[in-house]
Design an enzyme around this catalytic site. Sequence first.
Site, PDB file in Angstrom:
ATOM      1  N   ASP A 286      -7.229   2.672   2.734  1.00  0.00           N
ATOM      2  CA  ASP A 286      -6.734   1.363   3.191  1.00  0.00           C
ATOM      3  C   ASP A 286      -7.859   0.325   3.162  1.00  0.00           C
ATOM      4  O   ASP A 286      -7.640  -0.849   2.872  1.00  0.00           O
ATOM      5  CB  ASP A 286      -6.213   1.463   4.631  1.00  0.00           C
TER       6      ASP A 286
ATOM      7  N   GLU B 103       0.890  -1.158   0.000  1.00  0.00           N
ATOM      8  CA  GLU B 103       0.000   0.000   0.000  1.00  0.00           C
ATOM      9  C   GLU B 103       0.926   1.205   0.000  1.00  0.00           C
ATOM     10  O   GLU B 103       1.662   1.437   0.948  1.00  0.00           O
ATOM     11  CB  GLU B 103      -0.913  -0.050   1.231  1.00  0.00           C
TER      12      GLU B 103
ATOM     13  N   GLU C 179      -0.539   9.412  -5.459  1.00  0.00           N
ATOM     14  CA  GLU C 179       0.582   8.488  -5.290  1.00  0.00           C
ATOM     15  C   GLU C 179       1.002   7.909  -6.640  1.00  0.00           C
ATOM     16  O   GLU C 179       2.193   7.780  -6.933  1.00  0.00           O
ATOM     17  CB  GLU C 179       0.196   7.383  -4.301  1.00  0.00           C
TER      18      GLU C 179
END
Length: 447
Positions: A428, A263, A293
């Site tokens: 998450d 992750e 990201e």
Amino acid sequence: MLEYLEKIKDVSLLTAYNANIDAIKYVNEEFISSLISLYPPEKIREKIEEYPRAINEPLDFIARLILSIKLGKPAEVPLKNEELNDWFNSFKYDEEKIGGQAGIVSNLMAVLGLKRVIFYTPLISERLSRMFIDSNNLVYPIGNDELKLIKVKEVKKDKLTKINRIFEFKEGLTFKLGEEKIKAKASTRFIVASRPEALRMCFDNSVRKFLKELAKMIDCSFLSGFQGIKEEYSDGTTYIDYFERDREDIKTLKKEGVLTHLEFASIPNLKIREAVINYILREVDSVGMDETELANVLHSIGYEKLSDIILKESKIEDVIEGCKIILDEFKNLEVVQVHTLYYILMLTKEEVSLEELKNCLDFSTILAATKAKLGDIKKKEDLKVGLNVPYNEYKELFLKAYEEDNLKIVSVPSRYVKNPKSTVGLGDTVSSGAFVYYTSIKKRKSL
Ligand code: GLC
């Protein structure tokens, strides 16, 4: 939904390496205005331009928080100057929750009824272990002469508790910076992360010597926390030592047939970000990221133009293009998954059915919507809440399932909750849901 849960219940998962307490503050106009009043508005504006990547003084914090609100983008910045702890402690926090990817995901997966969740973080105090649910399928490895698995809830190992401060804000929050009116573009959060010197993001020697044994007990591992590695430690070790060690351990897991997921997380320190890319992303089977990201990784590997376009325009076509580049550049990867506020997208090289992948992503959007609405998923029945949230209004745009150049490309719109109770940990939740479900698809295929 029951069918989805039935599918994942045979999966055994390892989560590592980060867990902490999140002290959450819900930001309102009064709070942000009181922060702004500490400095002349021009100074804050200059600091925003400077874009501090660590917090050394209150001004760094105020600048990055305002930027996050203005753009409606989540961010996480480490607290460098420990002397500011008292200043941060002077705020009144509204809530304390389990934080860190490994912490959040292990509680969630234990609730969803996975066969076994082995959670690992090197530092675990009684205060932290109390944040875990009391469940027989949620265990922590202790290694001495032999490997033992004990309930996470019962672990009392260390004194130190890592605490991050989370500043959550709602879409529409409005305030003034001098004459400029600022309005939050989306509901999200800004994190001031602590970096305790004693916390080393890796398996402790006592557990590491049993890693092969541990690997045999699991199907997959969800790894994160690398963003918490410091460049240097007082004992002379550096980030390279930890990245090399973690890479070795991922190799060990893979050798035993464990499916490994990174992750990615928000990593403002560019040296550490490069290391996560070169040591970890080049080793794992699967990666989960948000749009920012993904853009950061693309930037690092030389695709500056595409990276900028993704950051500015947020188009799914560009994100898909970026994912294809990542799959091509990192041959070790079999899955790339990107989650945004509006959709979750997965690309895979594996021979799995498009229908199954759609279910996989749908499952993860239900988890996310439930968490957004309730703040936490405490029991399986809670998922009815998420199931009743409809897909967002851009449904037509984001519902895709096709095959191209031996790649399966699937996206599912989010079940968009306009006023989420809290947003920390949503990424998450989506990522781990998709990864665990994906593991279950592969597991069933190989039976
Ligand atoms: C990062 C933060 C942690 C937070 C988590 C949520 O791990 O350090 O505080 O709970 O992200 O995604």
